[in-house]
Design an enzyme around this catalytic site. Structure first.
Site, PDB file in Angstrom:
ATOM      1  N   HIS A 178       1.345  -1.659  -0.164  1.00  0.00           N
ATOM      2  CA  HIS A 178       0.081   0.085   0.056  1.00  0.00           C
ATOM      3  C   HIS A 178       1.001   1.007   0.608  1.00  0.00           C
ATOM      4  O   HIS A 178       0.347   2.631   0.488  1.00  0.00           O
ATOM      5  CB  HIS A 178      -1.072  -0.390   1.176  1.00  0.00           C
ATOM      6  CG  HIS A 178      -1.764  -1.444   1.598  1.00  0.00           C
ATOM      7  ND1 HIS A 178      -3.046  -1.829   2.467  1.00  0.00           N
ATOM      8  CD2 HIS A 178      -2.782  -1.571   0.064  1.00  0.00           C
ATOM      9  CE1 HIS A 178      -2.929  -2.586   2.000  1.00  0.00           C
ATOM     10  NE2 HIS A 178      -3.483  -2.314   0.659  1.00  0.00           N
ATOM     11  N   HIS A 179       1.646   0.950   0.034  1.00  0.00           N
ATOM     12  CA  HIS A 179       2.828   2.364  -0.241  1.00  0.00           C
ATOM     13  C   HIS A 179       2.506   3.848  -1.001  1.00  0.00           C
ATOM     14  O   HIS A 179       2.628   4.934  -1.483  1.00  0.00           O
ATOM     15  CB  HIS A 179       4.580   1.676  -0.725  1.00  0.00           C
ATOM     16  CG  HIS A 179       4.345   1.489  -1.511  1.00  0.00           C
ATOM     17  ND1 HIS A 179       4.510   0.656  -2.283  1.00  0.00           N
ATOM     18  CD2 HIS A 179       5.320   1.938  -2.861  1.00  0.00           C
ATOM     19  CE1 HIS A 179       4.738   0.359  -4.028  1.00  0.00           C
ATOM     20  NE2 HIS A 179       5.474   1.405  -4.021  1.00  0.00           N
TER      21      HIS A 179
ATOM     22  N   LYS B 213      -2.518  -2.021  -7.645  1.00  0.00           N
ATOM     23  CA  LYS B 213      -3.057  -2.620  -9.561  1.00  0.00           C
ATOM     24  C   LYS B 213      -2.572  -4.608  -9.361  1.00  0.00           C
ATOM     25  O   LYS B 213      -1.570  -4.312  -8.761  1.00  0.00           O
ATOM     26  CB  LYS B 213      -2.780  -1.883 -10.542  1.00  0.00           C
ATOM     27  CG  LYS B 213      -2.788  -2.266 -11.317  1.00  0.00           C
ATOM     28  CD  LYS B 213      -3.631  -0.902 -11.733  1.00  0.00           C
ATOM     29  CE  LYS B 213      -4.184  -0.977 -12.825  1.00  0.00           C
ATOM     30  NZ  LYS B 213      -4.661  -2.333 -13.357  1.00  0.00           N
TER      31      LYS B 213
ATOM     32  N   LYS C  46       6.909  -4.297 -10.132  1.00  0.00           N
ATOM     33  CA  LYS C  46       7.163  -4.369 -12.054  1.00  0.00           C
ATOM     34  C   LYS C  46       6.212  -2.700 -12.122  1.00  0.00           C
ATOM     35  O   LYS C  46       7.267  -1.952 -12.920  1.00  0.00           O
ATOM     36  CB  LYS C  46       5.952  -5.294 -12.421  1.00  0.00           C
ATOM     37  CG  LYS C  46       6.527  -5.013 -14.113  1.00  0.00           C
ATOM     38  CD  LYS C  46       4.617  -5.837 -14.254  1.00  0.00           C
ATOM     39  CE  LYS C  46       4.853  -7.465 -13.975  1.00  0.00           C
ATOM     40  NZ  LYS C  46       3.914  -8.519 -14.271  1.00  0.00           N
TER      41      LYS C  46
ATOM     42  N   ASP D 163       7.890   3.438 -13.447  1.00  0.00           N
ATOM     43  CA  ASP D 163       7.471   4.082 -12.661  1.00  0.00           C
ATOM     44  C   ASP D 163       5.865   4.691 -12.849  1.00  0.00           C
ATOM     45  O   ASP D 163       5.738   5.539 -13.198  1.00  0.00           O
ATOM     46  CB  ASP D 163       8.297   5.812 -13.019  1.00  0.00           C
ATOM     47  CG  ASP D 163       9.558   5.400 -12.684  1.00  0.00           C
ATOM     48  OD1 ASP D 163       9.611   4.954 -11.577  1.00  0.00           O
ATOM     49  OD2 ASP D 163      10.766   5.323 -13.832  1.00  0.00           O
TER      50      ASP D 163
ATOM     51  N   LYS E 253      -2.832  -8.725  -7.293  1.00  0.00           N
ATOM     52  CA  LYS E 253      -3.240 -10.079  -7.909  1.00  0.00           C
ATOM     53  C   LYS E 253      -4.862 -10.816  -6.648  1.00  0.00           C
ATOM     54  O   LYS E 253      -4.431 -10.409  -6.758  1.00  0.00           O
ATOM     55  CB  LYS E 253      -2.246 -10.670  -8.157  1.00  0.00           C
ATOM     56  CG  LYS E 253      -1.778 -11.189  -9.528  1.00  0.00           C
ATOM     57  CD  LYS E 253      -1.654 -10.686 -10.491  1.00  0.00           C
ATOM     58  CE  LYS E 253      -1.709 -11.841 -12.375  1.00  0.00           C
ATOM     59  NZ  LYS E 253      -0.926 -10.632 -12.626  1.00  0.00           N
TER      60      LYS E 253
ATOM     61  N   SER F 271      -2.432   0.369 -18.851  1.00  0.00           N
ATOM     62  CA  SER F 271      -3.900   0.546 -17.602  1.00  0.00           C
ATOM     63  C   SER F 271      -3.302   1.633 -17.000  1.00  0.00           C
ATOM     64  O   SER F 271      -5.078   2.325 -16.734  1.00  0.00           O
ATOM     65  CB  SER F 271      -3.754  -0.854 -16.709  1.00  0.00           C
ATOM     66  OG  SER F 271      -3.921  -2.104 -17.063  1.00  0.00           O
TER      67      SER F 271
HETATM   68  P1  NAD Z   1      -3.973 -16.036 -21.683  1.00  0.00           P
HETATM   69  O1  NAD Z   1      -5.183 -16.277 -21.232  1.00  0.00           O
HETATM   70  O2  NAD Z   1      -4.758 -15.219 -23.291  1.00  0.00           O
HETATM   71  O3  NAD Z   1      -3.136 -16.693 -23.111  1.00  0.00           O
HETATM   72  C1  NAD Z   1      -2.562 -18.037 -22.598  1.00  0.00           C
HETATM   73  C2  NAD Z   1      -1.944 -18.759 -23.664  1.00  0.00           C
HETATM   74  O4  NAD Z   1      -1.028 -20.155 -23.137  1.00  0.00           O
HETATM   75  C3  NAD Z   1      -3.440 -19.619 -24.193  1.00  0.00           C
HETATM   76  O5  NAD Z   1      -3.050 -20.079 -24.997  1.00  0.00           O
HETATM   77  C4  NAD Z   1      -3.072 -21.234 -23.416  1.00  0.00           C
HETATM   78  O6  NAD Z   1      -3.749 -21.957 -24.206  1.00  0.00           O
HETATM   79  C5  NAD Z   1      -1.351 -21.011 -23.579  1.00  0.00           C
HETATM   80  N1  NAD Z   1      -1.007 -22.244 -22.877  1.00  0.00           N
HETATM   81  C6  NAD Z   1      -1.618 -22.773 -21.175  1.00  0.00           C
HETATM   82  N2  NAD Z   1      -1.369 -23.509 -20.791  1.00  0.00           N
HETATM   83  C7  NAD Z   1       0.177 -23.321 -22.012  1.00  0.00           C
HETATM   84  C8  NAD Z   1       0.891 -24.846 -21.473  1.00  0.00           C
HETATM   85  N3  NAD Z   1       1.831 -25.700 -20.567  1.00  0.00           N
HETATM   86  N4  NAD Z   1       2.138 -24.334 -22.538  1.00  0.00           N
HETATM   87  C9  NAD Z   1       1.909 -23.773 -24.027  1.00  0.00           C
HETATM   88  N5  NAD Z   1       0.665 -23.112 -23.913  1.00  0.00           N
HETATM   89  C10 NAD Z   1       0.060 -22.763 -22.898  1.00  0.00           C
HETATM   90  O7  NAD Z   1      -2.628 -15.156 -21.193  1.00  0.00           O
HETATM   91  P2  NAD Z   1      -2.425 -14.230 -21.156  1.00  0.00           P
HETATM   92  O8  NAD Z   1      -3.180 -12.630 -20.317  1.00  0.00           O
HETATM   93  O9  NAD Z   1      -1.618 -13.769 -22.277  1.00  0.00           O
HETATM   94  O10 NAD Z   1      -1.101 -14.498 -20.047  1.00  0.00           O
HETATM   95  C11 NAD Z   1       0.062 -14.975 -20.408  1.00  0.00           C
HETATM   96  C12 NAD Z   1       1.786 -15.250 -19.292  1.00  0.00           C
HETATM   97  O11 NAD Z   1       1.382 -13.749 -19.501  1.00  0.00           O
HETATM   98  C13 NAD Z   1       1.068 -14.740 -18.047  1.00  0.00           C
HETATM   99  O12 NAD Z   1       1.865 -15.653 -17.255  1.00  0.00           O
HETATM  100  C14 NAD Z   1       0.034 -13.788 -16.912  1.00  0.00           C
HETATM  101  O13 NAD Z   1       0.008 -13.572 -15.508  1.00  0.00           O
HETATM  102  C15 NAD Z   1       1.083 -12.982 -17.859  1.00  0.00           C
HETATM  103  N6  NAD Z   1       0.696 -11.201 -18.256  1.00  0.00           N
HETATM  104  C16 NAD Z   1      -0.359 -10.739 -18.916  1.00  0.00           C
HETATM  105  C17 NAD Z   1      -1.112  -9.532 -19.631  1.00  0.00           C
HETATM  106  C18 NAD Z   1      -1.940  -9.330 -19.633  1.00  0.00           C
HETATM  107  O14 NAD Z   1      -2.227  -8.285 -19.886  1.00  0.00           O
HETATM  108  N7  NAD Z   1      -2.679 -10.053 -20.222  1.00  0.00           N
HETATM  109  C19 NAD Z   1       0.466  -8.831 -18.132  1.00  0.00           C
HETATM  110  C20 NAD Z   1       1.116  -9.875 -17.628  1.00  0.00           C
HETATM  111  C21 NAD Z   1       1.633 -10.220 -17.262  1.00  0.00           C
END
Ligand code: NAD
Length: 467
Positions: free
Chosen positions: A63-64, A69, A93, A98, A105, A360
């Site tokens: 909460h700093h 988010k 992150k 910044d 989460k 965002s």
């Molecule tokens: P998503 O649900 O849109 O897509 C994930 C994809 O990975 C799917 O197509 C799924 O079938 C595939 N998948 C799952 N397990 C798998 C495996 N073992 N091998 C191969 N493919 C596999 O999710 P996303 O939003 O793209 O998020 C992906 C990663 O990015 C997560 O770690 C998430 O925390 C991170 N992330 C997402 C965002 C965002 O804006 N969506 C932001 C920062 C970080």
């Protein structure tokens, strides 16, 4: 993997980095812990009338800065440890790029494919209601966003539920990643993948690093493999390919494919839509399991699925010279060490996938200022450029074509401003962590943690203890 503790992994990376800072031990402990951990269960009435209990979490790590988010994940992997780790990563992150938020989460432990659209809507709305009741959501409190398994549709349901029960004039800012028609921002859907591309490009433009890796500078001609063709993986691959890099391998649930000649992303997406999987895509070799392609020959490996994908079981077989961590926590601490010892460059998650939260932040600003970016300035800028161009025409005796005028006299609209803000953020942050890396002789992950600890720690130090 048995015994894998994600939050412990994040904290051990934090501890390693903290040894390069002078903060008091107690203050460092305060920075590491999660301030609020909410575990909720609620009933869902399924379409067939049966009742099922749904388990969910929301964690506010720090909460700093307020609001906190972080995304909301729908997956069977969701648990308290994972949500705490991801919330902590969000704090670091945000600090690295910044973005003035604390980290948070959320997650619901469900396999999305088992529910109808209306069941998913009921789950999302009830989850939002629970968050509201417990004061875990609001434009100045805690602002969710999409993550694994969620997107604009879920964020739209969250906003609508919140708005039904709130008179807050800034209600639109209670969630980001919403559809544009509901106050979302152009460019949010692709933001994380686009940020991944900007970050990898910045790393590849570093001549010294590329020389050490035995690679030419720039993205052109580099080969890459992506794991997970979801929101982040698809967009990262798209921009990489547009910049001239060649996608040679893809890993997805249900199969992985490889082709030395390169894989056409759009055609692959069409094929997947039709068949429901990527295995068997024309012109590619289908490998025996969905993670084998991670070990294939390529310059850049982009894990964009889930955590713990590069681990001690496969790390010594990874051949890529650059690992671009698009997912959160894709590389375990042991794997990181093995890959680093081999001389590869790891561009860490706590920097590389920050494009999502950056845009965002822009969306949240748009919501609380109640105005689209570019609305005040776009036409003014265009008119100013036109005046300058007309002076140039007068003194140079050269008439610009309409096409040239359109190109040269362009003002910044929402899309252009968002993209430019994202690029600026990713480049600035890379340079900051690269400086720290050189100064302390550490890897980029440790450098990003040092950067975050310094920025968050100074605030904690000034805040003191209340009461
Ligand atoms: P998503 O649900 O849109 O897509 C994930 C994809 O990975 C799917 O197509 C799924 O079938 C595939 N998948 C799952 N397990 C798998 C495996 N073992 N091998 C191969 N493919 C596999 O999710 P996303 O939003 O793209 O998020 C992906 C990663 O990015 C997560 O770690 C998430 O925390 C991170 N992330 C997402 C965002 C965002 O804006 N969506 C932001 C920062 C970080």
């Amino acid at each position: 993997m048995e015994g894998y503790k994600f939050f412990e992994q994040v904290n051990s990376a934090f501890d390693q980095a903290a040894s390069y800072t002078d903060f008091d031990k107690g203050l460092l402990s305060q920075m590491k812990i999660c301030n609020d951990v909410l575990h909720i269960t609620f009933p869902l009435e399924k379409d067939d009338g049966k009742i099922e209990v749904i388990e969910a979490w929301r964690v506010e790590h720090s909460h700093h800065k307020l609001p906190t988010k972080g995304g909301i994940r729908y997956s069977m992997t969701v648990n308290e440890d994972e949500t705490m780790a991801l919330a902590a990563l969000m704090t670091y992150k945000c600090a690295v790029v910044d973005v003035p938020f604390g980290g948070a989460k959320g997650g619901i432990k469900i396999d999305k494919s088992r529910y109808s659209e209306s069941e998913l809507e009921r789950i999302t709305r009830r989850y939002t209601y629970e968050l509201m009741k417990k004061n875990f959501i609001g434009p100045g409190i805690d602002v969710p966003a999409p993550d694994y398994g969620t997107g604009a549709q879920e964020m739209g349901w969250i906003l609508d539920t919140f708005r039904q029960m709130s008179t807050d004039i800034n209600a639109e800012g209670c969630v980001t990643g919403k559809p544009v028609e509901m106050g979302g921002i152009r460019g949010r859907t692709e933001a994380t993948g686009r940020g991944v591309y900007f970050g990898i490009k910045e790393a590849c433009d570093n001549k010294e690093d590329m020389k050490n890796l035995g690679l030419e500078p720039g993205l052109e001609g580099k080969t890459f493999v992506v794991q997970g063709l979801g929101n982040v993986g698809y967009h990262a691959a798209k921009y990489m390919a547009e910049a001239g890099a060649k996608m040679v391998g893809v890993a997805e649930i249900g199969g992985s494919i490889y082709s030395e000649k390169g894989i056409d992303l759009d055609k692959l997406m069409e094929y997947r839509k039709e068949k429901g999987l990527i295995a068997g895509f024309e012109g590619t070799e289908t490998l025996e399991d969905n993670s084998s392609v991670l070990k294939s020959e390529c310059d850049i490996l982009i894990p964009a699925a889930l955590e713990n994908q590069l681990n001690e079981k496969n790390a010594d077989k990874i051949q890529a010279k650059i690992i671009g961590e698009a997912a959160n926590g894709p590389t375990t601490a042991k794997a990181h060490q093995i890959i680093k010892d081999r001389g590869a460059l790891i561009i860490p998650d706590n920097y590389l996938n920050a494009g999502g939260v950056t845009v965002s932040y822009f969306e949240w600003l748009k919501n609380i200022q109640h105005m689209r970016f570019g609305r005040m300035g776009k036409r003014f800028e265009e008119n100013s450029y036109k005046k300058i161009l007309s002076v140039i025409e007068t003194i140079s005796d050269r008439k610009f074509t309409d096409k040239e005028l359109g190109f040269l006299a362009q003002g910044g609209g929402e899309s252009e401003l968002v993209d430019s803000g994202l690029e600026e953020t990713m480049i600035n942050a890379y340079n900051q962590i690269n400086e720290i890396r050189k100064k302390h002789g550490v890897d980029l992950r440790t450098a990003a943690f040092i950067s975050a600890i310094n920025k968050v720690g100074i605030i904690y130090g000034r805040m003191g203890i209340f009461p």
